[in-house]
Design a protein around this motif. Structure first.
Motif, PDB file in Angstrom:
ATOM      1  N   TYR A  22      -9.835 -17.563  36.088  1.00 35.83           N
ATOM      2  CA  TYR A  22      -9.765 -18.616  37.093  1.00 35.83           C
ATOM      3  C   TYR A  22     -10.950 -19.547  36.836  1.00 35.83           C
ATOM      4  CZ  TYR A  22      -6.203 -15.900  39.490  1.00 35.83           C
ATOM      5  OH  TYR A  22      -5.047 -15.216  39.795  1.00 35.83           O
ATOM      6  N   LEU A  41      -9.389 -26.243  39.825  1.00 40.07           N
ATOM      7  CA  LEU A  41      -9.148 -24.836  39.521  1.00 40.07           C
ATOM      8  C   LEU A  41      -8.010 -24.755  38.513  1.00 40.07           C
ATOM      9  CD1 LEU A  41      -9.332 -21.723  40.049  1.00 40.07           C
ATOM     10  CD2 LEU A  41      -7.704 -22.077  41.910  1.00 40.07           C
ATOM     11  N   LYS A  43      -5.872 -21.822  35.953  1.00 36.51           N
ATOM     12  CA  LYS A  43      -5.597 -20.422  35.655  1.00 36.51           C
ATOM     13  C   LYS A  43      -5.161 -20.316  34.194  1.00 36.51           C
ATOM     14  CE  LYS A  43      -2.721 -16.709  37.629  1.00 36.51           C
ATOM     15  NZ  LYS A  43      -1.725 -16.423  38.685  1.00 36.51           N
ATOM     16  N   ASP A  74       0.365 -11.688  36.785  1.00 32.98           N
ATOM     17  CA  ASP A  74      -0.711 -11.978  35.839  1.00 32.98           C
ATOM     18  C   ASP A  74      -0.550 -11.169  34.556  1.00 32.98           C
ATOM     19  OD1 ASP A  74      -1.845 -13.793  37.549  1.00 32.98           O
ATOM     20  OD2 ASP A  74      -3.494 -12.488  38.199  1.00 32.98           O
ATOM     21  N   ILE A 104     -13.674 -14.908  37.170  1.00 35.24           N
ATOM     22  CA  ILE A 104     -13.926 -16.187  37.827  1.00 35.24           C
ATOM     23  C   ILE A 104     -14.996 -16.892  36.996  1.00 35.24           C
ATOM     24  CG2 ILE A 104     -14.694 -17.324  39.941  1.00 35.24           C
ATOM     25  CD1 ILE A 104     -13.767 -14.718  41.395  1.00 35.24           C
TER      26      ILE A 104
END
Length: 316
Positions: A22, A41, A43, A74, A104
């Motif tokens: 992320y 953001l 992914k 995921d 992250i």
């Protein structure tokens, strides 16, 4: 070691982590107690193991990945991406009632990153399964590892690789303490400045300090590489040692995964039978290319990209 003559390149088995990254863009990383706003953001597939597998496959390596993902969206995404990149994912286990690992990643205005990793299913990998997979490998193959998995897995994989005559390449990132007999088999052990400092219990904060550190570490391992970011890398093996200076990138966009690009390229070159100096040169070129693009796997070079910037040509 010289390049294989008249032989196909050895296969590369990467054992390690697979995460979903992320990625957030920030002006600067938050200090303790501080809240900052992110500019976006995104992914994307990541994890040091999967990253290195993809980096090696893009440069023409015959690559298999061994790891675990959760039984979730995921995990399904990671498997799709590995297969799309030409990585053999037959030994990726889907773990029920476990979340896929995630990271992250905060990237600041200079392209530098701060990363928090939640291992999730990555720690479900077992010693029994890893030993079985490594024993199936060809004697001249490469087994590539990193430290986002349980240290017991690293120990088992390295020892088993040594038993069958495979070459163990360990990227000790993030740093963990391992027994000296495990490190002794590594060929090479790949660390950055902070990981080298932890191993040596002394600062490695310059090229000169890295050269001296590599000479010292070489007494405990078969070969060693210390990566230095924008300053390139130093190496040492039984034939000597040296420094590879990194080219200056046009722009540093994102350093995320650049170290994994280095290791993947290094592994491909070693699998072709090249000397460590040549492999480090290709690794530095791959890492430098990666920082000019956003993300980890999305930033990795194809062979033609590196040839265009003067890197050593990859053999077929």
């Amino acid at each position: 070691m010289t390049r294989r003559s008249g032989k196909r390149a050895a296969p590369v088995t990467v054992i390690g982590s697979a995460n979903i990254d992320y990625l957030v863009r920030v002006e600067s990383a938050p200090a303790p107690g501080q809240t900052v706003l992110a500019g976006g953001l995104r992914k994307a597939p990541g994890g040091k193991g999967a990253n290195q597998a993809v980096a090696a496959a893009r440069l023409g390596g015959t690559v298999a990945f061994v790891g675990c993902v959760g039984d979730d969206d995921d995990g399904a995404m990671l498997l799709r991406e590995l297969r799309a990149e030409g990585v053999d994912s037959a030994d990726v286990e889907i773990i029920s009632r476990q979340n896929t690992g995630l990271a992250i990643v905060a990237v600041d205005r200079f392209g530098e990153n701060s990363i928090i990793v939640v291992p999730g299913a990555n720690f479900a990998l077992t010693e029994t399964r890893v030993a079985r997979v490594v024993r199936r490998a060809e004697p001249e193959s490469l087994v590539v590892l990193q430290a986002e998995i349980d240290p017991r897995i690293i120990r088992t994989a390295v020892r088993t690789a040594g038993q069958i005559g495979a070459r163990a390449v360990l990227n000790l990132a993030p740093f963990v303490r391992l027994p000296s007999e495990v490190l002794a088999v590594c060929d090479p052990l790949v660390v950055n400045e902070s990981e080298a400092s932890a191993l040596l219990e002394a600062p490695v904060d310059s090229v000169d300090a890295a050269r001296k550190g590599a000479e010292k570490l070489r007494r405990a391992v078969r070969s060693v590489v210390i990566t230095l970011g924008a300053q390139g890398a130093v190496w040492a093996d039984a034939d000597g040692g040296g420094t590879v200076v990194a080219p200056v990138p046009a722009e540093v966009v994102d350093t995320t995964g650049a170290g994994d690009a280095f290791v993947g390229a290094l592994a491909v070159r070693l699998a072709q039978g090249a000397a460590l100096a040549d492999a480090v040169e290709l690794g530095v070129a791959a890492g430098t290319f990666a920082v000019t693009r956003e993300g980890a796997q999305s930033s990795y070079a194809m062979a033609a990209d590196l040839t265009a910037v003067g890197a050593p040509r990859l053999s077929g």
